[in-house]
Design a protein around this motif. Structure first.
Motif, PDB file in Angstrom:
ATOM      1  N   GLU A  32     -31.347   8.037   6.735  1.00  0.00           N
ATOM      2  CA  GLU A  32     -30.559   7.672   7.129  1.00  0.00           C
ATOM      3  C   GLU A  32     -31.300   8.149   8.344  1.00  0.00           C
ATOM      4  N   ARG A  33     -31.776   7.519   9.969  1.00  0.00           N
ATOM      5  CA  ARG A  33     -32.646   7.792  10.535  1.00  0.00           C
ATOM      6  C   ARG A  33     -31.501   8.140  12.189  1.00  0.00           C
ATOM      7  N   PRO A  34     -32.211   9.472  12.454  1.00  0.00           N
ATOM      8  CA  PRO A  34     -30.511   9.698  13.840  1.00  0.00           C
ATOM      9  C   PRO A  34     -30.475   9.363  14.505  1.00  0.00           C
ATOM     10  N   GLU A  35     -31.081   7.913  14.942  1.00  0.00           N
ATOM     11  CA  GLU A  35     -30.914   7.116  16.012  1.00  0.00           C
ATOM     12  C   GLU A  35     -29.199   7.100  15.140  1.00  0.00           C
ATOM     13  N   VAL A  36     -28.890   6.404  14.029  1.00  0.00           N
ATOM     14  CA  VAL A  36     -27.933   6.138  13.205  1.00  0.00           C
ATOM     15  C   VAL A  36     -26.543   6.428  13.510  1.00  0.00           C
ATOM     16  N   PHE A  37     -26.793   7.920  13.835  1.00  0.00           N
ATOM     17  CA  PHE A  37     -25.855   8.960  14.281  1.00  0.00           C
ATOM     18  C   PHE A  37     -25.423   8.929  15.553  1.00  0.00           C
ATOM     19  N   LEU A  38     -26.230   8.849  16.137  1.00  0.00           N
ATOM     20  CA  LEU A  38     -26.265   8.661  17.420  1.00  0.00           C
ATOM     21  C   LEU A  38     -25.445   7.335  18.568  1.00  0.00           C
ATOM     22  N   ASP A  39     -26.423   6.999  17.223  1.00  0.00           N
ATOM     23  CA  ASP A  39     -25.234   5.360  17.298  1.00  0.00           C
ATOM     24  C   ASP A  39     -23.816   5.849  17.366  1.00  0.00           C
ATOM     25  N   ARG A  40     -23.491   6.543  15.549  1.00  0.00           N
ATOM     26  CA  ARG A  40     -21.749   5.791  15.723  1.00  0.00           C
ATOM     27  C   ARG A  40     -20.731   7.090  16.521  1.00  0.00           C
ATOM     28  N   LEU A  41     -21.064   8.247  16.994  1.00  0.00           N
ATOM     29  CA  LEU A  41     -21.222   9.354  17.547  1.00  0.00           C
ATOM     30  C   LEU A  41     -21.120   8.486  18.632  1.00  0.00           C
ATOM     31  N   ALA A  42     -21.989   8.317  19.618  1.00  0.00           N
ATOM     32  CA  ALA A  42     -21.192   7.061  20.637  1.00  0.00           C
ATOM     33  C   ALA A  42     -20.062   6.310  20.683  1.00  0.00           C
ATOM     34  N   LEU A  43     -19.865   5.204  19.441  1.00  0.00           N
ATOM     35  CA  LEU A  43     -19.057   3.728  19.024  1.00  0.00           C
ATOM     36  C   LEU A  43     -17.864   4.775  18.498  1.00  0.00           C
ATOM     37  N   PHE A  44     -18.097   6.537  17.944  1.00  0.00           N
ATOM     38  CA  PHE A  44     -16.500   6.604  17.516  1.00  0.00           C
ATOM     39  C   PHE A  44     -16.409   8.087  17.878  1.00  0.00           C
ATOM     40  N   PRO A  45     -16.247   8.480  19.035  1.00  0.00           N
ATOM     41  CA  PRO A  45     -15.988   9.656  18.960  1.00  0.00           C
ATOM     42  C   PRO A  45     -15.523  10.825  17.528  1.00  0.00           C
ATOM     43  N   GLU A  46     -14.365   9.970  17.635  1.00  0.00           N
ATOM     44  CA  GLU A  46     -13.602  10.532  17.066  1.00  0.00           C
ATOM     45  C   GLU A  46     -13.652  10.576  15.519  1.00  0.00           C
ATOM     46  N   GLY A  47     -14.736   9.761  15.012  1.00  0.00           N
ATOM     47  CA  GLY A  47     -14.380   9.861  13.354  1.00  0.00           C
ATOM     48  C   GLY A  47     -16.120  10.652  13.394  1.00  0.00           C
ATOM     49  N   ALA A  48     -16.496  11.725  14.172  1.00  0.00           N
ATOM     50  CA  ALA A  48     -17.699  11.944  13.657  1.00  0.00           C
ATOM     51  C   ALA A  48     -17.187  13.800  13.684  1.00  0.00           C
ATOM     52  N   LEU A  49     -17.374  14.972  12.645  1.00  0.00           N
ATOM     53  CA  LEU A  49     -16.838  15.935  12.915  1.00  0.00           C
ATOM     54  C   LEU A  49     -18.200  16.532  12.615  1.00  0.00           C
ATOM     55  N   VAL A  50     -18.063  18.278  12.599  1.00  0.00           N
ATOM     56  CA  VAL A  50     -19.207  19.344  11.807  1.00  0.00           C
ATOM     57  C   VAL A  50     -18.688  20.020  11.197  1.00  0.00           C
ATOM     58  N   CYS A  51     -18.724  20.977  11.092  1.00  0.00           N
ATOM     59  CA  CYS A  51     -18.001  22.269  10.468  1.00  0.00           C
ATOM     60  C   CYS A  51     -19.009  23.851  10.039  1.00  0.00           C
ATOM     61  N   ASP A  52     -18.818  24.154  11.795  1.00  0.00           N
ATOM     62  CA  ASP A  52     -19.739  25.425  11.823  1.00  0.00           C
ATOM     63  C   ASP A  52     -20.276  26.633  11.026  1.00  0.00           C
ATOM     64  N   ALA A  53     -21.259  27.256  10.871  1.00  0.00           N
ATOM     65  CA  ALA A  53     -21.787  28.195  10.007  1.00  0.00           C
ATOM     66  C   ALA A  53     -23.101  28.436  10.593  1.00  0.00           C
ATOM     67  N   PRO A  54     -22.549  29.525  11.165  1.00  0.00           N
ATOM     68  CA  PRO A  54     -24.457  29.875  11.112  1.00  0.00           C
ATOM     69  C   PRO A  54     -24.776  30.483  10.262  1.00  0.00           C
ATOM     70  N   ASP A  55     -24.467  31.011   9.092  1.00  0.00           N
ATOM     71  CA  ASP A  55     -24.964  31.253   7.769  1.00  0.00           C
ATOM     72  C   ASP A  55     -25.893  30.119   6.974  1.00  0.00           C
ATOM     73  N   ALA A  56     -25.875  28.924   7.483  1.00  0.00           N
ATOM     74  CA  ALA A  56     -25.815  28.277   6.568  1.00  0.00           C
ATOM     75  C   ALA A  56     -26.982  27.246   7.135  1.00  0.00           C
ATOM     76  N   ALA A  57     -28.054  26.765   6.047  1.00  0.00           N
ATOM     77  CA  ALA A  57     -29.789  26.516   6.580  1.00  0.00           C
ATOM     78  C   ALA A  57     -29.602  25.625   7.468  1.00  0.00           C
ATOM     79  N   PHE A  58     -29.080  24.567   7.935  1.00  0.00           N
ATOM     80  CA  PHE A  58     -28.913  24.421   9.270  1.00  0.00           C
ATOM     81  C   PHE A  58     -28.109  24.503  10.810  1.00  0.00           C
TER      82      PHE A  58
END
Ligand SMILES: CC(C)(COP(=O)(O)OP(=O)(O)OC[C@H]1O[C@@H](n2cnc3c(N)ncnc32)[C@H](O)[C@@H]1OP(=O)(O)O)[C@@H](O)C(=O)NCCC(=O)NCCS
Length: 180
Positions: A32-58
């Protein structure tokens, strides 16, 4: 801190390159294109989560995305919505993905329970399309398979293993009957 205790936080726009990178590794057949993630983030920010991990590949150990959708009509893959449908009555969990190096240690539970709590507070149900044989994982959180609720054509683009699952939430359950 154990992997399961790592905190999840709201996704920000500048996390999307990392989400896109991890998504490409976790879902090579369902890009799925990055635009899809940006779209959902703009539409419903409370449903978009990440877990930080400086030791992870990304730089993130995982991400999760959920947003309101009509109960039995989640949007097709790789689709920019532009706005949320007016008849959205379920919280649709679009994706939960954990970096392979961080799996099997309960990391995703923090994100899934946070999304289930959100659904309990504001929606009649939480829904998802399970792929990769994950129904036993989702059953842990109260999701059940409901093939009666969805048009099989809507599942076709998710591959042969795709299963529609639902967890009743909150007080309004009138729209949870079988598809007519
Ligand atoms: C499904 C997923 C989000 C679970 O995340 P997680 O934080 O690893 O979850 P858990 O630690 O609770 O483990 C879940 C199950 O994964 C399996 N598992 C265990 N170790 C694993 C490892 N090293 N690698 C992969 N899977 C493993 C086990 O079956 C485990 O269930 P168990 O604890 O009852 O044995 C993650 O495996 C993932 O990102 N998978 C690919 C994307 C995906 O399928 N998303 C859901 C689509 S609907």
């Amino acid at each position: 801190m154990g992997v399961a205790e790592r905190p999840w936080r709201r996704m920000r726009r500048n996390d999307v390159p990392a989400v896109d990178g991890l998504g490409g590794v976790v879902h090579p057949a369902f890009y799925e294109r990055p635009e899809v993630f940006l779209d959902r983030l703009a539409l419903f920010p409370e449903g978009a989560l990440v877990c930080d991990a400086p030791d992870a590949a990304f730089g993130i150990a995982g991400y999760a995305i959920a947003y309101p959708a009509p109960l039995a009509a989640p949007p097709p893959l790789d689709t920019v919505l532009g706005r949320l449908p007016a008849d959205a009555d379920a919280l649709y969990i679009h994706d939960v993905a954990v970096d392979p190096a961080f799996r099997g240690r309960g990391l995703s539970e923090g994100a899934v329970w946070r999304l289930v709590d959100l659904a309990e507070a504001r929606f009649a149900a939480a829904t998802l399309i399970s792929i990769y044989g994950t129904p036993p994982f989702w059953r842990r959180f109260g999701f059940e398979q409901r093939p009666d609720l969805i048009d099989p054509e809507k599942l076709a683009s998710y591959g042969g293993e795709a299963v529609f699952m639902l967890r009743p939430c909150g007080a309004q359950t009138s729209s949870l009957g079988p598809r007519t």
